[in-house]
Scaffold this motif. Structure first.
Motif, PDB file in Angstrom:
ATOM      1  N   PHE A  63      43.799 -31.128  30.672  1.00 39.95           N
ATOM      2  CA  PHE A  63      42.388 -30.974  30.285  1.00 39.95           C
ATOM      3  C   PHE A  63      41.816 -32.278  29.733  1.00 39.95           C
ATOM      4  O   PHE A  63      40.760 -32.278  29.105  1.00 39.95           O
ATOM      5  CB  PHE A  63      42.221 -29.837  29.266  1.00 39.95           C
ATOM      6  CG  PHE A  63      43.053 -29.966  28.017  1.00 39.95           C
ATOM      7  CD1 PHE A  63      42.589 -30.686  26.924  1.00 39.95           C
ATOM      8  CD2 PHE A  63      44.304 -29.366  27.930  1.00 39.95           C
ATOM      9  CE1 PHE A  63      43.345 -30.801  25.762  1.00 39.95           C
ATOM     10  CE2 PHE A  63      45.075 -29.477  26.781  1.00 39.95           C
ATOM     11  CZ  PHE A  63      44.584 -30.196  25.691  1.00 39.95           C
ATOM     12  N   SER A  64      42.496 -33.386  30.006  1.00 40.03           N
ATOM     13  CA  SER A  64      42.108 -34.665  29.394  1.00 40.03           C
ATOM     14  C   SER A  64      40.736 -35.151  29.859  1.00 40.03           C
ATOM     15  O   SER A  64      39.942 -35.656  29.048  1.00 40.03           O
ATOM     16  CB  SER A  64      43.164 -35.733  29.678  1.00 40.03           C
ATOM     17  OG  SER A  64      43.350 -35.911  31.074  1.00 40.03           O
ATOM     18  N   LEU A  65      40.420 -35.023  31.145  1.00 38.02           N
ATOM     19  CA  LEU A  65      39.134 -35.518  31.642  1.00 38.02           C
ATOM     20  C   LEU A  65      37.973 -34.687  31.112  1.00 38.02           C
ATOM     21  O   LEU A  65      36.959 -35.233  30.667  1.00 38.02           O
ATOM     22  CB  LEU A  65      39.126 -35.508  33.176  1.00 38.02           C
ATOM     23  CG  LEU A  65      40.041 -36.518  33.874  1.00 38.02           C
ATOM     24  CD1 LEU A  65      40.046 -36.279  35.377  1.00 38.02           C
ATOM     25  CD2 LEU A  65      39.610 -37.949  33.571  1.00 38.02           C
ATOM     26  N   GLY A  66      38.116 -33.364  31.169  1.00 43.49           N
ATOM     27  CA  GLY A  66      37.059 -32.494  30.650  1.00 43.49           C
ATOM     28  C   GLY A  66      36.850 -32.675  29.164  1.00 43.49           C
ATOM     29  O   GLY A  66      35.715 -32.686  28.674  1.00 43.49           O
ATOM     30  N   LEU A  67      37.945 -32.849  28.430  1.00 43.77           N
ATOM     31  CA  LEU A  67      37.855 -33.079  26.990  1.00 43.77           C
ATOM     32  C   LEU A  67      37.142 -34.395  26.703  1.00 43.77           C
ATOM     33  O   LEU A  67      36.243 -34.468  25.859  1.00 43.77           O
ATOM     34  CB  LEU A  67      39.259 -33.098  26.381  1.00 43.77           C
ATOM     35  CG  LEU A  67      39.363 -33.472  24.905  1.00 43.77           C
ATOM     36  CD1 LEU A  67      38.665 -32.448  24.026  1.00 43.77           C
ATOM     37  CD2 LEU A  67      40.831 -33.613  24.493  1.00 43.77           C
ATOM     38  N   GLU A  68      37.525 -35.438  27.425  1.00 41.70           N
ATOM     39  CA  GLU A  68      36.921 -36.750  27.189  1.00 41.70           C
ATOM     40  C   GLU A  68      35.425 -36.737  27.464  1.00 41.70           C
ATOM     41  O   GLU A  68      34.629 -37.233  26.653  1.00 41.70           O
ATOM     42  CB  GLU A  68      37.596 -37.817  28.052  1.00 41.70           C
ATOM     43  CG  GLU A  68      37.016 -39.207  27.828  1.00 41.70           C
ATOM     44  CD  GLU A  68      37.640 -40.272  28.709  1.00 41.70           C
ATOM     45  OE1 GLU A  68      37.072 -41.381  28.759  1.00 41.70           O
ATOM     46  OE2 GLU A  68      38.672 -40.002  29.348  1.00 41.70           O
ATOM     47  N   GLU A  69      35.032 -36.154  28.581  1.00 41.79           N
ATOM     48  CA  GLU A  69      33.603 -36.140  28.911  1.00 41.79           C
ATOM     49  C   GLU A  69      32.792 -35.402  27.845  1.00 41.79           C
ATOM     50  O   GLU A  69      31.713 -35.849  27.448  1.00 41.79           O
ATOM     51  CB  GLU A  69      33.350 -35.486  30.266  1.00 41.79           C
ATOM     52  CG  GLU A  69      31.878 -35.520  30.640  1.00 41.79           C
ATOM     53  CD  GLU A  69      31.528 -34.716  31.867  1.00 41.79           C
ATOM     54  OE1 GLU A  69      30.318 -34.562  32.137  1.00 41.79           O
ATOM     55  OE2 GLU A  69      32.441 -34.226  32.549  1.00 41.79           O
ATOM     56  N   SER A  70      33.311 -34.285  27.367  1.00 39.47           N
ATOM     57  CA  SER A  70      32.562 -33.477  26.404  1.00 39.47           C
ATOM     58  C   SER A  70      32.417 -34.157  25.053  1.00 39.47           C
ATOM     59  O   SER A  70      31.563 -33.770  24.254  1.00 39.47           O
ATOM     60  CB  SER A  70      33.229 -32.115  26.226  1.00 39.47           C
ATOM     61  OG  SER A  70      34.527 -32.248  25.690  1.00 39.47           O
ATOM     62  N   CYS A  71      33.221 -35.196  24.787  1.00 40.01           N
ATOM     63  CA  CYS A  71      33.202 -35.864  23.477  1.00 40.01           C
ATOM     64  C   CYS A  71      32.558 -37.242  23.526  1.00 40.01           C
ATOM     65  O   CYS A  71      32.677 -38.021  22.577  1.00 40.01           O
ATOM     66  CB  CYS A  71      34.623 -35.971  22.922  1.00 40.01           C
ATOM     67  SG  CYS A  71      35.399 -34.376  22.620  1.00 40.01           S
ATOM     68  N   ARG A  72      31.904 -37.556  24.643  1.00 38.36           N
ATOM     69  CA  ARG A  72      31.212 -38.840  24.760  1.00 38.36           C
ATOM     70  C   ARG A  72      29.797 -38.712  24.216  1.00 38.36           C
ATOM     71  O   ARG A  72      29.096 -37.739  24.504  1.00 38.36           O
ATOM     72  CB  ARG A  72      31.188 -39.297  26.216  1.00 38.36           C
ATOM     73  CG  ARG A  72      32.569 -39.673  26.766  1.00 38.36           C
ATOM     74  CD  ARG A  72      32.942 -41.050  26.335  1.00 38.36           C
ATOM     75  NE  ARG A  72      34.338 -41.396  26.631  1.00 38.36           N
ATOM     76  CZ  ARG A  72      34.857 -42.589  26.370  1.00 38.36           C
ATOM     77  NH1 ARG A  72      34.099 -43.534  25.831  1.00 38.36           N
ATOM     78  NH2 ARG A  72      36.117 -42.831  26.630  1.00 38.36           N
TER      79      ARG A  72
END
Length: 349
Positions: free
Chosen positions: A78-87
């Motif tokens: 879930f690293s990509l989805g997590l990263e995008e949501s925290c930008r």
């Protein structure tokens, strides 16, 4: 609400998880979760009652996904989805407080077994989400400079979608086929790299698919919202490449999971035909099969577009064989191009 599954390496369209399981041994699968699902998982952990009370079936879909993950012992990323949501909205910098909070919530949820998840969902619990600290701005050029998993691909996708939006202003003066041909001519001359997901998006967009068009044509008229919609769609279009490249590195079948039907439609319209590799790296760009049957083109229009596109591909046939591809030179060109395209778009509004 429905969750959609797709993979470049599975040629059939997947209608459900059971469909996926029947085609691929679960031990060979790794699920890659989109941003929206990461948000739902966080909500299930931090505010379960609010998710349960939603009038759609998001809660049931999420529980079904979690049950399938546990019972089939699936790998999950879930690293990509997590990263995008925290930008952050203003400059795309990572909000570490939000990142750590969501990461802890999702990991805590995955540490439970399915029965514990069910019990947790019954709790009256409220842990507020950490919100973005900044607001949208009327330019994304600073966001492009933020180091992220998406950065290099974003330069290209953002420039392409800006150009599509600008060309769309001519739709009363030119036919749809003329507009997409003008777009492909721009990509060849100004960007010099063709992305399968963006090319697929262009076909849906210029053929008049209203659902796809709404991704970058919002009702709000200010510069901030218009550019942010284009930016978000540009981010979405990096996922097919970022997810699919895991195949070479990890020797598993990456399967993308999303609640966004439009993004799934783009992803599912592309299938791997073959690739030439050198160990864990692609020696040449992969060869993909694309499906245009769900676009709104007529057969005659497609023939005209394909004739032009094939001419471009013929000229580019040996480009990556004999020339070294300079990524830094590309980024420098895209930096200037995105700045100029933003300026042109804002002047046209």
């Amino acid at each position: 609400m429905k969750f959609y599954y797709s993979s470049l390496y599975i040629h059939e369209t997947l209608s459900s998880f059971e469909d996926l399981k029947n085609k691929i041994d679960p031990q060979l699968i790794e699920l890659y979760l989109d941003t929206n699902i990461c948000i739902y998982l966080t909500k299930l952990y931090k505010e379960p009652s609010s998710l349960v009370s939603q009038t759609d079936n998001t809660f049931e879909e999420l529980l079904g996904l979690l049950k399938n993950i546990e019972t089939n012992n699936l790998l999950v990323d879930f690293s990509l989805g997590l990263e995008e949501s925290c930008r952050e909205l203003s400059n795309f910098e990572i909000n570490m407080s939000k990142f750590n909070d969501m990461n802890n919530a999702i990991r805590s949820l995955f540490e439970m077994d399915y029965f514990q998840m069910l019990q947790h969902s019954k709790l009256i619990k409220f842990e507020p989400f950490i919100k973005h600290e900044t607001r949208k701005t009327n330019s994304k050029t600073n966001s492009l400079e933020s180091v992220s998993s998406f950065q290099r691909l974003l330069f290209v996708s953002y420039a392409c979608l800006l150009k599509m939006y600008i060309l769309d202003k001519k739709k009363n003066l030119k036919s749809n086929t003329q507009l997409i041909i003008e777009y492909f001519d721009f990509v060849e001359k100004e960007i010099d790299i063709f992305s399968a997901s963006i090319t697929m998006f262009a076909h849906y967009y210029f053929s008049g698919n209203n659902k796809i068009r709404k991704l970058i044509h919002k009702t709000k008229n200010n510069d901030e919202d218009k550019l942010h919609a284009i930016w978000n769609a540009s981010l979405d279009l990096t996922f097919p490449a970022l997810v699919s490249q895991k195949f070479l590195k990890d020797k598993i079948i990456p399967v993308f999971v999303t609640a966004d039907e439009n993004l799934w439609l783009i992803f599912d319209s592309m299938k791997m035909k073959f690739m030439i590799t050198n160990g864990t790296e692609a020696a040449l760009p992969p060869f993909l099969e694309v499906d245009y049957t769900r676009t709104n083109w007529t057969q005659a229009e497609l023939q005209e577009i394909n004739n032009f596109y094939d001419g471009i591909m013929e000229r580019r046939k040996y480009k990556f064989v004999f020339n070294n591809f300079d990524q830094e030179e590309l980024i420098n060109r895209m930096r200037i191009l995105c700045f100029n395209l933003e300026k042109e778009l804002k002047n046209s509004l």
